[in-house]
Design an enzyme around this catalytic site. Structure first.
Site, PDB file in Angstrom:
ATOM      1  N   TYR A  84       0.885  -1.198  -0.019  1.00 34.05           N
ATOM      2  CA  TYR A  84       0.109   0.073  -0.027  1.00 34.05           C
ATOM      3  C   TYR A  84       0.736   1.107  -0.005  1.00 34.05           C
ATOM      4  CZ  TYR A  84      -4.415  -2.714   1.437  1.00 34.05           C
ATOM      5  OH  TYR A  84      -5.371  -3.358   1.271  1.00 34.05           O
ATOM      6  N   ARG A 117      -2.962 -11.348   4.034  1.00 41.16           N
ATOM      7  CA  ARG A 117      -4.585 -11.192   3.470  1.00 41.16           C
ATOM      8  C   ARG A 117      -4.456 -11.738   1.865  1.00 41.16           C
ATOM      9  NH1 ARG A 117      -7.913  -7.630   4.669  1.00 41.16           N
ATOM     10  NH2 ARG A 117      -9.219  -9.310   4.117  1.00 41.16           N
ATOM     11  N   HIS A 129     -10.650  -2.502  -1.426  1.00 39.14           N
ATOM     12  CA  HIS A 129     -11.592  -1.980  -0.446  1.00 39.14           C
ATOM     13  C   HIS A 129     -12.668  -1.280  -1.210  1.00 39.14           C
ATOM     14  CE1 HIS A 129      -9.013  -2.989   3.070  1.00 39.14           C
ATOM     15  NE2 HIS A 129      -8.138  -2.783   2.336  1.00 39.14           N
TER      16      HIS A 129
END
Lengths: 177, 235
Positions: free
Chosen positions: B106, B155, B160
């Site tokens: 990210y 994950r 999202h």
């Protein structure tokens, strides 16, 4: 296709560059900020600050708070993450809504954070609206000893503090709406 | 005056607040029961974003952050429809997305995973549904990444999503997963959803929507909370 609700999942720790990018200094235009009204031409602006505390009374640094208010005249929406203030506060600038449908003035809060799989809803009422608060049917439905958790405390004219406690003796009232 | 009441969260498919396998829920889940609130104007309205000017590339994450070249990774189309439980499409509603890059990293400053950042990929975007509730993004397929929940925790690939819908009861933040991901069976966040709801979070591979010589496609539809039918409806 199925008409079952899409399940919620946590906002996670990395929402900031998508949902509050300019607040966190990312290079992406932000649609919604904590400046819910323009202060330059607004009378009666108020500032609401607070922290979100976990079950060990630690302020949460990766929560996102949204505020919605609609008194029939003005519809205002704001959004702020708790990760940029040195004390992990949220800060909103808005105006106090009027009483509508015989409810006391209030703001609706939608709260997201890492570690919360589905968002929570609460309301912010104002400590200086004693008469209207006493007649508010939502407040009346809340157990007496928990009412204070929904009350923004006036610190000085135009300045309020509203802390959110996820757990414990001071646990904020969360609503099933 | 309408007498529409919106449905509550469907606990058959929605995750609980407390799900101890996902450790961060333990100190952050409300411990007291929620207080039922009679819906009023505050709940039966919500922000509308019709007057917001979205950027021309806001929906295209393969282009909206280019500095000196194309982002690295597999280009994909992610598209679908936003409906409510009554089957009514939700037009002109804001959808915001954010995700890791193809390496599972990210942009967020807090992400310390030792995988490369991509100078040409921010991983954030948004769009409005059209008049029929349809939406479409172009992006790069996100990578899996490790997290600190338990030893060797990873994950699954996910994007999202944040949606608004008709009013604040419709608010939804969720994650879209990819079909056949072996990490789904090991992910406490995905597994927090009751078994009946899990398939609803997995997108479908959609070859018909793939763009030849450019990008594969996945379809993901959203169902927001609906409302009671009233005699005044469909008139």
């Amino acid at each position: 296709m199925s008409n079952k609700q899409t399940p919620s999942q946590t906002v996670g720790p990395y929402f900031a560059y998508g949902l509050t990018p300019e607040q966190y200094l990312y290079d992406f235009k932000q649609l919604v900020t904590n400046q819910m009204v323009n202060p330059i031409n607004t009378d009666n602006i108020i500032t609401i600050t607070g922290k979100v505390f976990d079950g060990e009374n630690q302020p949460i640094s990766d929560a996102m708070v949204e505020i919605w208010q609609n008194d029939g005249e003005k519809q205002l929406f704001g959004r702020f993450g708790t990760g940029t203030d040195p004390e992990n506060r949220f800060i909103f600038h808005t105006i106090k809504p009027n009483s509508v449908d015989s409810q006391a003035p209030h703001l609706s809060v939608i709260l997201f954070m890492r570690g919360q799989l589905i968002h929570t809803y609460t309301r912010i009422y104002f400590s200086d609206e004693v008469v209207l608060n006493a007649k508010d049917t939502v407040l009346i439905s809340v157990p007496e000893e928990r009412k204070a958790t929904l009350m923004a405390q006036q610190k000085s004219p135009g300045t309020y503090e509203f802390n959110i406690y996820m757990q414990g003796d001071k646990e904020t009232v969360f609503f099933d709406i | 005056m309408s007498s529409i009441i919106y449905n509550l969260f469907d606990r058959e498919v929605q995750p609980p607040y407390l799900s101890p396998q996902y450790k961060s829920t333990v100190l952050r889940a409300p411990s007291k029961p929620l207080v039922v609130l009679k819906q009023s104007l505050s709940e039966l309205s919500g922000p509308l974003f019709g007057d917001f000017k979205l950027g021309a590339l806001d929906h295209d994450l393969t282009k909206n952050s280019i500095k000196n070249g194309e982002p690295i990774g597999e280009r994909i189309v992610v598209h679908g429809k936003v409906l409510n439980e009554n089957g009514q499409p939700i037009p002109h509603t804001l959808i915001e997305i954010w995700q890791a890059n193809s390496c599972g990293r990210y942009v967020h400053k807090v992400d310390q995973h030792n995988a490369p950042l991509d100078p040409n990929f921010l991983g954030a975007g948004r769009c409005m549904t059209d008049k029929d509730g349809n939406y479409k993004f172009y992006t790069i397929k996100p990578g899996a990444y490790p997290w600190g929940n338990h030893p060797n925790a990873w994950r699954p690939n996910h994007i999202h999503f944040s949606l608004f819908g008709a009013n604040i009861t419709n608010r939804l933040v969720t994650q879209m997963y990819f079909p056949g991901d072996p990490l789904l069976a090991h992910d406490p966040i995905f597994l927090s959803v009751p078994p009946k709801g899990r398939d609803l979070l997995v997108s479908q591979f959609d070859l018909n929507a793939a763009e030849p010589d450019f990008a594969l496609a996945y379809r993901f539809d959203f169902v927001l909370r609906g409302h009671n039918a009233t005699p005044f409806e469909n008139k």
